[in-house]
Design a protein around this motif. Sequence first.
Motif, PDB file in Angstrom:
ATOM      1  N   VAL A   1      -6.649   9.676 -10.541  1.00 57.64           N
ATOM      2  CA  VAL A   1      -6.406  11.041 -10.075  1.00 57.64           C
ATOM      3  C   VAL A   1      -6.420  11.046  -8.554  1.00 57.64           C
ATOM      4  O   VAL A   1      -7.313  10.459  -7.936  1.00 57.64           O
TER       5      VAL A   1
ATOM      6  N   LYS B   1       3.985   1.410  -4.850  1.00 62.53           N
ATOM      7  CA  LYS B   1       4.894   0.788  -5.834  1.00 62.53           C
ATOM      8  C   LYS B   1       4.157   0.535  -7.152  1.00 62.53           C
ATOM      9  O   LYS B   1       4.638   0.913  -8.233  1.00 62.53           O
ATOM     10  N   THR B   2       2.994  -0.107  -7.060  1.00 66.16           N
ATOM     11  CA  THR B   2       2.250  -0.407  -8.285  1.00 66.16           C
ATOM     12  C   THR B   2       1.820   0.887  -8.980  1.00 66.16           C
ATOM     13  O   THR B   2       1.796   0.958 -10.216  1.00 66.16           O
ATOM     14  N   ASN B   3       1.521   1.921  -8.178  1.00 64.76           N
ATOM     15  CA  ASN B   3       1.115   3.198  -8.789  1.00 64.76           C
ATOM     16  C   ASN B   3       2.166   3.696  -9.786  1.00 64.76           C
ATOM     17  O   ASN B   3       1.830   4.303 -10.804  1.00 64.76           O
TER      18      ASN B   3
ATOM     19  N   GLY C   1       0.785  -1.236   0.000  1.00 57.32           N
ATOM     20  CA  GLY C   1       0.000   0.000   0.000  1.00 57.32           C
ATOM     21  C   GLY C   1       0.813   1.280   0.000  1.00 57.32           C
ATOM     22  O   GLY C   1       0.276   2.354   0.284  1.00 57.32           O
TER      23      GLY C   1
HETATM   24  N1  LIG Z   1      -6.749   8.195  -6.421  1.00 45.20           N
HETATM   25  C1  LIG Z   1      -6.078   7.976  -5.289  1.00 45.20           C
HETATM   26  N2  LIG Z   1      -5.929   8.986  -4.395  1.00 45.20           N
HETATM   27  C2  LIG Z   1      -5.245   8.784  -3.243  1.00 45.20           C
HETATM   28  N3  LIG Z   1      -4.687   7.621  -2.902  1.00 45.20           N
HETATM   29  C3  LIG Z   1      -4.816   6.590  -3.732  1.00 45.20           C
HETATM   30  C4  LIG Z   1      -5.511   6.705  -4.960  1.00 45.20           C
HETATM   31  N4  LIG Z   1      -5.480   5.524  -5.592  1.00 45.20           N
HETATM   32  C5  LIG Z   1      -4.806   4.698  -4.796  1.00 45.20           C
HETATM   33  N5  LIG Z   1      -4.398   5.325  -3.681  1.00 45.20           N
HETATM   34  C6  LIG Z   1      -3.622   4.759  -2.571  1.00 45.20           C
HETATM   35  O1  LIG Z   1      -2.441   4.169  -3.080  1.00 45.20           O
HETATM   36  C7  LIG Z   1      -2.117   3.066  -2.283  1.00 45.20           C
HETATM   37  C8  LIG Z   1      -1.882   1.853  -3.132  1.00 45.20           C
HETATM   38  O2  LIG Z   1      -0.752   2.040  -3.869  1.00 45.20           O
HETATM   39  P1  LIG Z   1      -0.130   0.811  -4.668  1.00 45.20           P
HETATM   40  O3  LIG Z   1      -1.186  -0.012  -5.252  1.00 45.20           O
HETATM   41  O4  LIG Z   1       0.884   1.394  -5.553  1.00 45.20           O
HETATM   42  O5  LIG Z   1       0.531   0.020  -3.442  1.00 45.20           O
HETATM   43  P2  LIG Z   1       1.714  -1.033  -3.512  1.00 45.20           P
HETATM   44  O6  LIG Z   1       2.912  -0.384  -2.919  1.00 45.20           O
HETATM   45  O7  LIG Z   1       1.843  -1.570  -4.872  1.00 45.20           O
HETATM   46  O8  LIG Z   1       1.146  -2.114  -2.504  1.00 45.20           O
HETATM   47  P3  LIG Z   1       1.139  -3.723  -2.578  1.00 45.20           P
HETATM   48  O9  LIG Z   1       2.474  -4.166  -2.089  1.00 45.20           O
HETATM   49  O10 LIG Z   1       0.072  -4.074  -1.629  1.00 45.20           O
HETATM   50  O11 LIG Z   1       0.848  -4.125  -3.964  1.00 45.20           O
HETATM   51  C9  LIG Z   1      -3.278   2.752  -1.389  1.00 45.20           C
HETATM   52  O12 LIG Z   1      -2.955   3.132  -0.069  1.00 45.20           O
HETATM   53  C10 LIG Z   1      -4.376   3.609  -1.934  1.00 45.20           C
HETATM   54  O13 LIG Z   1      -5.232   4.047  -0.946  1.00 45.20           O
END
Ligand SMILES: Nc1ncnc2c1ncn2[C@@H]1O[C@H](COP(=O)(O)OP(=O)(O)OP(=O)(O)O)[C@@H](O)[C@H]1O
Length: 403
Positions: A61, A36-38, A33
């Motif tokens: 967004v 990273k995936t973002n 969370g």
């Molecule tokens: N539009 C948005 N606005 C604000 N926060 C967001 C938005 N979309 C996603 N998030 C936040 O981004 C986070 C998820 O990011 P991501 O999917 O990149 O995590 P990650 O590091 O890949 O996690 P994991 O290891 O579980 O896959 C979550 O906490 C989510 O609430």
Amino acid sequence: MHVAHLSLTDFRSYDAVELGLEPGVTAFVGPNGQGKTNLVEALGYVATQSSHRVAADGPLVRHGAARAVVRSLIVRDDRRALVELEVNPGRANRARLNRSPVSRARDVIGLLRTVLFAPEDLAMVKGDPSERRRYLDDLLVARAPRFAGVRADYDRVLKQRGALLRTAAQARRGARAGRRAESDAAFAAAGAGDPLSTLEVWDAHLARCGAELLAARLALVEALRPLVTASYAALAPGSAPVDLDYRCSVPAAGPSPDGAEGSPPDAGTGREALEERLRSALAEVRSSELERGVTLVGPHRDDLFLGLGDLPARGYASHGESWSFALALRLAAYDLLRADGGDPVLLLDDVFAELDSRRRRRLAEIVAPAEQVLITAAVADDVPVELAGARFDVAEGNVTRVR
Ligand SMILES: Nc1ncnc2c1ncn2[C@@H]1O[C@H](COP(=O)(O)OP(=O)(O)OP(=O)(O)O)[C@@H](O)[C@H]1O
Ligand SMILES: [Mg+2]
């Protein structure tokens, strides 16, 4: 090709982030969370202008912001392209290339080519036909960006024809119940004169764009078959062979005058013949379409059959087999794009944690030579040693280079 810089403004969890990137392997490591995936999702978006996680752009967004901006500097051979995308949910996106606006955002699709491996890929094997159609269509667009237009045209025609069919279905029911006035009003409201002649115009549009999409998908499946077979065999040596087959909603041609059975459309059927078949198939199903209010034949009803040994993968393959199949589909896409010219950027989102050690090693060996590989992992140990390279830690919205 590789990405030399990524900059995000109000994209997902990031209000602002700037990342310098290099060719070779880069891992993004951090707890769940943290974003990273973002990061890889943003790069996938630059390549395809769609997300592998959501169908609509709204969630991309940052919560509370009006729009997101993704900027990436793409280096191919010695040329550099700065692609800037403004993501406007519910409205048209805007794009700039080397700081000059382009007329349509989709004009910059294809400047970055990526192959993204993600946990969601399992849906290609286990999920609905729409997942497999998307795999094919995304790959068509990556190979030839003009297919973004073909796909958009087809979707638009399908939508408009669907609206007309629903109006016609409603009017039919009205007429049956003897409410002539209601039926006439339904057509008047839809701006349609004689519904059947209007429908014929849409049939012709649908057959034309549909045949173009169909011909391209049929050829693509032929090109993919040996590559998927080889990739699967490399990941799971000794396993039963895999099979790939395009299942077309357009029926086989009728028997020929000499009595031979008609065959379903295949890669050898020309585009014009496909258009003709699609048009006559639409004429055949017209009364059921008018009954149900939906378009019943066309590429939107097709499927890519995936077989493992004598059985379909969907519903039969084990979890591990399904994973290998999904990886093989992505690796085949990588091979095809590479053969077209230049390495696409590989994005590996959380895939190693899902694999046993042998498949982990095989995948690492296959992707290691690529010009640029970006990996996400919750713990550093999930990144195979074969893929040692640069590393960023991702935590609480900060992306920090540690190696
Ligand atoms: N539009 C948005 N606005 C604000 N926060 C967001 C938005 N979309 C996603 N998030 C936040 O981004 C986070 C998820 O990011 P991501 O999917 O990149 O995590 P990650 O590091 O890949 O996690 P994991 O290891 O579980 O896959 C979550 O906490 C989510 O609430
Ligand atoms: Mg993730």
